[in-house]
Design an enzyme around this catalytic site. Sequence first.
Site, PDB file in Angstrom:
ATOM      1  N   SER A  18     -63.132  64.470 -46.320  1.00 35.54           N
ATOM      2  CA  SER A  18     -62.258  64.448 -45.140  1.00 35.54           C
ATOM      3  C   SER A  18     -60.899  65.086 -45.407  1.00 35.54           C
ATOM      4  CB  SER A  18     -62.044  62.999 -44.669  1.00 35.54           C
ATOM      5  OG  SER A  18     -61.489  62.199 -45.707  1.00 35.54           O
ATOM      6  N   ASP A 189     -52.117  57.123 -44.738  1.00 33.59           N
ATOM      7  CA  ASP A 189     -52.722  55.802 -44.576  1.00 33.59           C
ATOM      8  C   ASP A 189     -53.085  55.162 -45.915  1.00 33.59           C
ATOM      9  OD1 ASP A 189     -54.816  57.383 -45.383  1.00 33.59           O
ATOM     10  OD2 ASP A 189     -56.021  57.118 -43.571  1.00 33.59           O
ATOM     11  N   HIS A 192     -55.467  59.339 -47.124  1.00 32.76           N
ATOM     12  CA  HIS A 192     -55.414  60.712 -46.622  1.00 32.76           C
ATOM     13  C   HIS A 192     -53.976  61.240 -46.658  1.00 32.76           C
ATOM     14  CE1 HIS A 192     -59.044  58.878 -44.782  1.00 32.76           C
ATOM     15  NE2 HIS A 192     -59.573  60.039 -45.130  1.00 32.76           N
TER      16      HIS A 192
END
Length: 243
Positions: A18, A189, A192
């Site tokens: 991601s 967070d 990320h």
Amino acid sequence: MSKLKAVVWPQVVLFGDSITQFAFQTNGWGSEIADKLARKCDVVNRGLSGYNSRWAKIILPRIIPNHNSHIAAVTVFFGANDCALEEKNPQQHVPLQEYSENLKDIVNHLASVGVSADKVIFITPPPLHEATWEKECLLKGSALDRLNSTAGQYAQACVQTAGQCGADVLDLWTLMQKDEQDYNLYLSDGLHLSDKGNQFVGQHLWKLLESHVADLPFILPYWGDVDSKNPETRLLCDQSKTS
């Protein structure tokens, strides 16, 4: 008229989880790299949110299946999911030794399709800010499933594997914690990247990537060099301008 020769853009392939998938978002590190390489190289995002190195090894032959002489570099950015704690997140967890072997298998496949190890740049997982990430986990109804110390073990394995394979490596886990700085500023967070983290990755990755793309020419002629009365003389030739 003779058949026109196709214009082929070289590629830099971003392969990862991601953190790579999000790299083309506003202020993303992939966007920064793509901007630097405009008119020289396509930056191709092959980020797959949630994926680990085990799954990456399996699907890579579908992403780069054939010999490709146009790839200038490939970034391999896995580990943030592999390092999930087995007892908390068994679906994404990959044992440390297997993680290293998977990275080697990725390099071996790339070599088999014409992308040599010296064109590969490993990127380690970034540090994990446990308190911040735990809040994210709790919002989803789960317990903290990663530890910064474990992420560090996977980062170290990534660095070691890069050395064994002859690939470059960007050790984010170490760099982001250098001089005891507040690395949570680099994270949105706890896991990320924030805007500052994206900027950090873009700047440090460019230092490694630049040598791979330094000799790439400016594709197609500079507009000021095109003869308005006879544009074909410049637009249909194979020459390119580097300034």
